[in-house]
Design a protein around this motif. Sequence first.
Motif, short mmCIF file in Angstrom:
data_model
loop_
_atom_site.label_atom_id
_atom_site.label_comp_id
_atom_site.label_asym_id
_atom_site.label_seq_id
_atom_site.Cartn_x
_atom_site.Cartn_y
_atom_site.Cartn_z
N LEU A 1 0.70 -1.20 0.17
CA LEU A 1 0.09 0.05 0.10
C LEU A 1 0.76 1.22 -0.15
CD1 LEU A 1 -2.81 -0.97 2.50
CD2 LEU A 1 -3.10 -0.64 -0.04
N VAL A 2 2.02 1.39 0.87
CA VAL A 2 2.73 2.29 0.90
C VAL A 2 3.59 2.76 -0.42
CG1 VAL A 2 4.98 3.14 1.78
CG2 VAL A 2 3.17 2.25 3.32
N ALA A 3 3.91 1.34 -1.18
CA ALA A 3 4.50 1.48 -2.36
C ALA A 3 3.57 2.17 -3.62
CB ALA A 3 5.10 0.25 -2.79
N SER A 4 2.22 1.59 -3.47
CA SER A 4 1.40 1.99 -4.46
C SER A 4 1.01 3.45 -4.16
CB SER A 4 0.23 1.20 -4.04
OG SER A 4 0.27 -0.30 -4.62
N LYS A 5 0.78 3.75 -2.77
CA LYS A 5 0.64 5.20 -2.55
C LYS A 5 2.03 6.26 -2.98
CE LYS A 5 -1.00 8.08 1.31
NZ LYS A 5 -0.22 9.30 1.02
N ALA A 6 2.99 5.62 -2.96
CA ALA A 6 4.01 6.51 -3.31
C ALA A 6 3.94 6.78 -5.07
CB ALA A 6 5.29 5.80 -2.69
N VAL A 7 3.59 5.61 -5.42
CA VAL A 7 3.51 5.57 -7.11
C VAL A 7 2.34 6.65 -7.47
CG1 VAL A 7 3.25 4.25 -9.16
CG2 VAL A 7 4.58 3.37 -7.63
N ALA B 1 0.51 11.63 -9.37
CA ALA B 1 -0.22 12.73 -9.30
C ALA B 1 0.43 14.29 -9.38
CB ALA B 1 -1.01 12.86 -7.74
N SER B 2 1.63 13.92 -8.75
CA SER B 2 2.65 15.15 -8.51
C SER B 2 3.22 15.67 -9.93
CB SER B 2 3.70 14.93 -7.64
OG SER B 2 4.58 16.12 -7.64
N GLU B 3 3.43 14.45 -10.63
CA GLU B 3 3.85 14.83 -12.06
C GLU B 3 2.88 15.25 -12.89
OE1 GLU B 3 6.81 14.88 -15.02
OE2 GLU B 3 6.94 14.66 -13.01
N ARG B 4 1.69 14.63 -12.74
CA ARG B 4 0.22 15.04 -13.57
C ARG B 4 0.12 16.78 -13.30
NH1 ARG B 4 -3.87 12.27 -15.61
NH2 ARG B 4 -3.28 10.04 -15.86
N SER B 5 0.34 16.96 -11.91
CA SER B 5 0.16 18.33 -11.44
C SER B 5 1.21 19.26 -12.27
CB SER B 5 -0.06 18.45 -10.02
OG SER B 5 -0.15 19.60 -9.41
N ARG B 6 2.42 18.84 -12.11
CA ARG B 6 3.49 19.60 -12.92
C ARG B 6 3.28 19.82 -14.16
NH1 ARG B 6 7.71 19.38 -15.66
NH2 ARG B 6 7.27 16.96 -16.01
N LEU B 7 2.66 18.77 -14.99
CA LEU B 7 2.57 18.91 -16.35
C LEU B 7 1.41 19.81 -16.60
CD1 LEU B 7 3.18 15.20 -17.32
CD2 LEU B 7 4.54 17.07 -18.28
N ALA B 8 0.34 19.81 -15.77
CA ALA B 8 -0.78 20.61 -16.09
C ALA B 8 -0.47 22.01 -15.88
CB ALA B 8 -1.97 20.06 -15.05
N ARG B 9 0.30 22.38 -14.79
CA ARG B 9 0.76 23.64 -14.56
C ARG B 9 1.26 24.12 -15.59
NH1 ARG B 9 2.22 22.44 -9.88
NH2 ARG B 9 4.55 22.57 -10.40
#
Length: 546
Positions: free
Chosen positions: A453-459, A464-472
């Motif tokens: 779960l931790v690994a999945s959450k990290a992925v 999500a962070s990368e998507r946010s960066r790309l969208a921004r």
Amino acid sequence: MDNNLQLSEYSPQSLNKLPTISGVSCHMKKIIIICLTAMMFCNKIAAQQTNVDSLINVLKTHELENEDKLQLYHNIVSCYFNNDSDKTIAYAKDGLNLAEKVQHDSWASSFSNSMGVVYMFKNEYDSAIHCLKNAIDFSVKAKNKRVGNAAYVTLGTLYNKQGKYETALKYYVDVLPSLESEKQYESYANTLVNIGTIHQGLRDDKNALKYYGQAIKIAEEHNLARTMMGAYSGMGCVYADKQQHDSALFYALESLQISHSYNDKHYIIINTQVITGMYAALEDFDNAEKYLKECMETAGEYGDKQTIIMSWLIASNVYLNMRRFKDCEIYALKAWEADSTDSNNAVNASMALANAYAFLGNGDKANYFMGQNKNIRDRLNTKSLRESLAEMEVKYETEKKEMRIATLERERKLYAWIVIVSIIAALSSFGVLYFRRRLHRQQLKQLEQEKQLVASKAVIDGEASERSRLARDLHDGLSGMLSAVKLNLKHMKGFSLLDSADVAHFNTAIEMLDGSMGELRRIAHNLMPDALIKSGLQTALDDFCR
């Protein structure tokens, strides 16, 4: 067909019936033992009416079904039952073998019961017990209580004959509920008579009268004349012991009347003895002599030596009380000469002779028989003492064995508990280890799941962070640059001279630039929707589905 043994029992101790006739009661034993065989099964097939040879011939020459063969064996056994014990046993064994072969437990129980009864009458008690217990086992398998009940009654009778009264009572009492539930009223009433007789022999008059009374009540309800004969006779004996002459006479006379109707010599002898004793005690010597003569005549017809000797001894004592000393001498001398080896007979005969000769004035013979009487009594006392000592020794050894058995049983139970506790402890330890191991496995599995779960959450978080960066970057960077290009183009249009064709191309370029900016905003929005940022994944998915 039933082979239910119906016996009216009398124990040797039950007949102290002649209170004014000294010593006679102890001789009643022989007659009582005879009475043990007086009443047979209530099987109504009469041997006299059946040609047993023809039955045997049919059995040997005809092809028969197994059920028919078993019925024939039963009829043959019934025919021989009262007059040939060896043939009874032989055909009962053949019937039993066939019944076991075809697994017919009801017939097997019946044949085993018949053999047990015959062995009992032959005093072969071990064989009788074996057969009767087999009869009970077969009846249980067959779920046929009636034959099993008969075997229980017979076992009680057997132990009664042996003087094992507690064991006899146990069998009698245990079988009573089953006899009642099966509506075997005659066997039920006769068993009550047997129980009453045992209590009478143990000098428990209260219980004896109670059981005799219960038997009489049932016999009257179901018109069981033979049972009433036995119960009335027993009541007469009890009241004779209690010196209640009127009651004793009433019941003995009632029983005698019934025994005459059946020509039952056994009960005629017993009842006339009681009646003779009671009339002699009341000094009604005419009636005493009347019933005495009937007693002696019936004993002579019956032909049993001990019964005849008993009647002579009773006569000698009656005539002694009547002061007919010569008649007393005659009958006492007959008894003495017939069997002076039997200690009980000899004691009573010698005492009667001593008294008779004393009154007749023959001192020498009186002294002789008085001396004989003393010698016999001394031998009896010595024998009784030896038997008492032997009995005490047997009882002591038995108690020792019982104590040893009880000790071994306690040790066995203790060892059993130790083993049980050890097994429980071992199982408990195994259980603890098993559950600890299982818990450990569950914990490892949970940790592994948490790790995943931790690994999945990290992925997911990284994605999500990368998507946010790309969208921004798309929204703030490229979209801003395109907006600037559009503004510059519009500014250039206001300072430039274009022909109509160039104006059309310029407007098309502006429109394509607007479309590209809209597509860029759509891509940025899809990469990181506002709902996902503001409200979370569930709301964003709901919004997307709508």
